[in-house]
Design a protein around this motif. Structure first.
Motif, PDB file in Angstrom:
ATOM      1  N   ARG A 116      97.403  26.707  25.713  1.00 60.05           N
ATOM      2  CA  ARG A 116      97.681  28.104  26.043  1.00 60.05           C
ATOM      3  C   ARG A 116      98.284  28.263  27.446  1.00 60.05           C
ATOM      4  NH1 ARG A 116      93.461  31.445  27.697  1.00 60.05           N
ATOM      5  NH2 ARG A 116      92.101  29.920  26.732  1.00 60.05           N
ATOM      6  N   LYS A 117      97.794  27.487  28.402  1.00 61.48           N
ATOM      7  CA  LYS A 117      98.227  27.659  29.792  1.00 61.48           C
ATOM      8  C   LYS A 117      99.285  26.653  30.249  1.00 61.48           C
ATOM      9  CE  LYS A 117      94.012  29.889  31.319  1.00 61.48           C
ATOM     10  NZ  LYS A 117      92.917  29.868  32.301  1.00 61.48           N
ATOM     11  N   GLY A 118      99.730  25.778  29.369  1.00 59.10           N
ATOM     12  CA  GLY A 118     100.757  24.821  29.766  1.00 59.10           C
ATOM     13  C   GLY A 118     100.737  23.577  28.910  1.00 59.10           C
ATOM     14  N   TYR A 119     101.436  22.568  29.369  1.00 57.57           N
ATOM     15  CA  TYR A 119     101.547  21.296  28.660  1.00 57.57           C
ATOM     16  C   TYR A 119     100.638  20.278  29.329  1.00 57.57           C
ATOM     17  CZ  TYR A 119     105.633  23.460  26.632  1.00 57.57           C
ATOM     18  OH  TYR A 119     106.468  24.310  25.972  1.00 57.57           O
ATOM     19  N   ALA A 120      99.885  19.559  28.514  1.00 57.63           N
ATOM     20  CA  ALA A 120      98.959  18.558  29.033  1.00 57.63           C
ATOM     21  C   ALA A 120      99.638  17.190  29.076  1.00 57.63           C
ATOM     22  CB  ALA A 120      97.700  18.507  28.171  1.00 57.63           C
ATOM     23  N   PHE A 121      99.447  16.518  30.195  1.00 60.64           N
ATOM     24  CA  PHE A 121      99.968  15.173  30.416  1.00 60.64           C
ATOM     25  C   PHE A 121      98.826  14.303  30.934  1.00 60.64           C
ATOM     26  CE2 PHE A 121     103.474  18.053  31.155  1.00 60.64           C
ATOM     27  CZ  PHE A 121     104.577  17.420  30.607  1.00 60.64           C
ATOM     28  N   GLN A 122      98.872  13.026  30.598  1.00 61.44           N
ATOM     29  CA  GLN A 122      97.973  12.070  31.216  1.00 61.44           C
ATOM     30  C   GLN A 122      98.813  11.001  31.899  1.00 61.44           C
ATOM     31  OE1 GLN A 122      95.592   9.306  28.863  1.00 61.44           O
ATOM     32  NE2 GLN A 122      93.918   9.499  30.340  1.00 61.44           N
ATOM     33  N   ASN A 123      98.551  10.772  33.175  1.00 61.02           N
ATOM     34  CA  ASN A 123      99.233   9.729  33.923  1.00 61.02           C
ATOM     35  C   ASN A 123      98.720   8.385  33.428  1.00 61.02           C
ATOM     36  OD1 ASN A 123      99.746   7.781  36.090  1.00 61.02           O
ATOM     37  ND2 ASN A 123     100.375   9.551  37.295  1.00 61.02           N
ATOM     38  N   ASN A 137      96.854   6.157  36.514  1.00 59.08           N
ATOM     39  CA  ASN A 137      95.534   6.469  37.050  1.00 59.08           C
ATOM     40  C   ASN A 137      94.659   7.298  36.101  1.00 59.08           C
ATOM     41  OD1 ASN A 137      96.507   9.099  37.250  1.00 59.08           O
ATOM     42  ND2 ASN A 137      96.912   8.947  39.440  1.00 59.08           N
ATOM     43  N   SER A 138      95.196   7.614  34.920  1.00 62.28           N
ATOM     44  CA  SER A 138      94.494   8.377  33.873  1.00 62.28           C
ATOM     45  C   SER A 138      94.189   9.830  34.232  1.00 62.28           C
ATOM     46  CB  SER A 138      93.197   7.671  33.452  1.00 62.28           C
ATOM     47  OG  SER A 138      93.496   6.419  32.886  1.00 62.28           O
ATOM     48  N   ASN A 139      94.758  10.333  35.333  1.00 62.38           N
ATOM     49  CA  ASN A 139      94.568  11.744  35.665  1.00 62.38           C
ATOM     50  C   ASN A 139      95.276  12.622  34.638  1.00 62.38           C
ATOM     51  OD1 ASN A 139      93.123  11.192  37.978  1.00 62.38           O
ATOM     52  ND2 ASN A 139      94.875  11.385  39.342  1.00 62.38           N
ATOM     53  N   HIS A 198      88.521  18.551  31.420  1.00 63.69           N
ATOM     54  CA  HIS A 198      88.629  20.009  31.472  1.00 63.69           C
ATOM     55  C   HIS A 198      87.260  20.628  31.751  1.00 63.69           C
ATOM     56  CE1 HIS A 198      88.992  24.108  29.820  1.00 63.69           C
ATOM     57  NE2 HIS A 198      90.229  24.023  30.262  1.00 63.69           N
ATOM     58  N   LYS A 199      86.269  20.151  31.052  1.00 61.59           N
ATOM     59  CA  LYS A 199      84.896  20.658  31.217  1.00 61.59           C
ATOM     60  C   LYS A 199      84.407  20.434  32.652  1.00 61.59           C
ATOM     61  CE  LYS A 199      81.409  18.412  29.443  1.00 61.59           C
ATOM     62  NZ  LYS A 199      80.488  17.775  28.492  1.00 61.59           N
ATOM     63  N   ASN A 200      84.816  19.335  33.260  1.00 59.18           N
ATOM     64  CA  ASN A 200      84.395  18.987  34.615  1.00 59.18           C
ATOM     65  C   ASN A 200      85.371  19.470  35.699  1.00 59.18           C
ATOM     66  OD1 ASN A 200      82.038  17.622  33.744  1.00 59.18           O
ATOM     67  ND2 ASN A 200      83.258  15.806  33.266  1.00 59.18           N
ATOM     68  N   ASN A 201      86.303  20.344  35.318  1.00 57.86           N
ATOM     69  CA  ASN A 201      87.317  20.886  36.254  1.00 57.86           C
ATOM     70  C   ASN A 201      88.112  19.779  36.946  1.00 57.86           C
ATOM     71  OD1 ASN A 201      86.747  23.654  35.829  1.00 57.86           O
ATOM     72  ND2 ASN A 201      84.931  23.442  37.111  1.00 57.86           N
ATOM     73  N   GLU A 202      88.482  18.748  36.184  1.00 53.18           N
ATOM     74  CA  GLU A 202      89.234  17.626  36.728  1.00 53.18           C
ATOM     75  C   GLU A 202      90.683  17.589  36.246  1.00 53.18           C
ATOM     76  OE1 GLU A 202      86.755  14.405  35.438  1.00 53.18           O
ATOM     77  OE2 GLU A 202      85.374  14.644  37.119  1.00 53.18           O
ATOM     78  N   VAL A 203      91.109  18.598  35.499  1.00 52.58           N
ATOM     79  CA  VAL A 203      92.503  18.677  35.079  1.00 52.58           C
ATOM     80  C   VAL A 203      93.285  19.298  36.235  1.00 52.58           C
ATOM     81  CG1 VAL A 203      94.151  19.667  33.450  1.00 52.58           C
ATOM     82  CG2 VAL A 203      91.922  18.862  32.652  1.00 52.58           C
ATOM     83  N   ILE A 204      94.300  18.599  36.696  1.00 53.77           N
ATOM     84  CA  ILE A 204      95.067  19.055  37.846  1.00 53.77           C
ATOM     85  C   ILE A 204      96.111  20.060  37.374  1.00 53.77           C
ATOM     86  CG2 ILE A 204      96.621  18.333  39.698  1.00 53.77           C
ATOM     87  CD1 ILE A 204      95.194  15.522  39.419  1.00 53.77           C
ATOM     88  N   SER A 205      96.022  21.256  37.934  1.00 52.22           N
ATOM     89  CA  SER A 205      97.022  22.263  37.589  1.00 52.22           C
ATOM     90  C   SER A 205      97.798  22.668  38.833  1.00 52.22           C
ATOM     91  CB  SER A 205      96.376  23.467  36.922  1.00 52.22           C
ATOM     92  OG  SER A 205      95.361  24.005  37.744  1.00 52.22           O
ATOM     93  N   CYS A 206      97.527  22.001  39.941  1.00 51.89           N
ATOM     94  CA  CYS A 206      98.294  22.173  41.172  1.00 51.89           C
ATOM     95  C   CYS A 206      98.213  20.855  41.930  1.00 51.89           C
ATOM     96  CB  CYS A 206      97.725  23.309  41.993  1.00 51.89           C
ATOM     97  SG  CYS A 206      98.803  23.806  43.329  1.00 51.89           S
ATOM     98  N   VAL A 207      99.363  20.250  42.231  1.00 48.37           N
ATOM     99  CA  VAL A 207      99.395  18.934  42.905  1.00 48.37           C
ATOM    100  C   VAL A 207      98.987  19.106  44.364  1.00 48.37           C
ATOM    101  CG1 VAL A 207     100.868  17.018  43.599  1.00 48.37           C
ATOM    102  CG2 VAL A 207     101.162  18.047  41.377  1.00 48.37           C
TER     103      VAL A 207
END
Length: 161
Positions: A79-86, A89-91, A152-161
């Protein structure tokens, strides 16, 4: 989700200017050329940053200096954007596209090379997608999806670098 059109146009004009600078002032001729110069930008940033800082707005220069460039798993649109995994580093990142919905460019759970950076309060995928022609299998997709939701549950998805 994509940037508002005026911001997408601003980003592209500035980003193309940076890549043209690397091409001796000439706009690259093809998407493949842009991809080559983008790789050069991030691999040689330390060597060219003083020149770039003279010509770029401080905010855009700062975005380039903190960009994340490399291989990612393009997961899917949320809903809020596209999800990517690096892949290094798995971020996880939640970014917006520039002008074209990313799901129209590549399949979900594919391996790509791109850059993710901030622009005018958004985290954006730079729009230059180099594909490795690899789509992950169902079990790996589930594993990544589960890891994403845990982050996501742990607020570890980066939405601002």
């Amino acid at each position: 989700m994509i940037l508002p059109a005026d911001l997408g146009d601003d980003f592209l004009a500035t980003y193309k200017g940076v890549l043209a600078y690397l091409n001796g002032g000439e706009e690259p001729e093809s998407v493949e050329d842009y991809v080559v110069f983008r790789k050069q930008l991030y691999s040689e940033f330390a060597d060219i940053q003083s020149d770039l800082a003279k010509y770029l707005e401080p905010e855009f220069f700062e975005s380039l200096s903190h960009a994340v460039f490399g291989r990612f798993v393009f997961m899917k649109k949320y809903r809020k954007g596209y999800a990517f995994q690096n892949t290094k580093n798995s971020n996880f990142y939640l970014a917006v596209g520039l002008t074209t919905p990313l799901e129209e460019i590549m399949p979900e759970y594919s391996i790509i090379e791109t850059a993710i950076l901030t622009f005018k309060g958004y985290l954006v995928c730079d729009g230059l997608i180099a594909s490795y022609n690899t789509v992950l299998g169902k079990n790996y997709q589930k594993s990544i999806r589960d890891s994403y939701w845990e982050a996501h549950k742990n607020n570890e998805v980066i939405s601002c670098v």
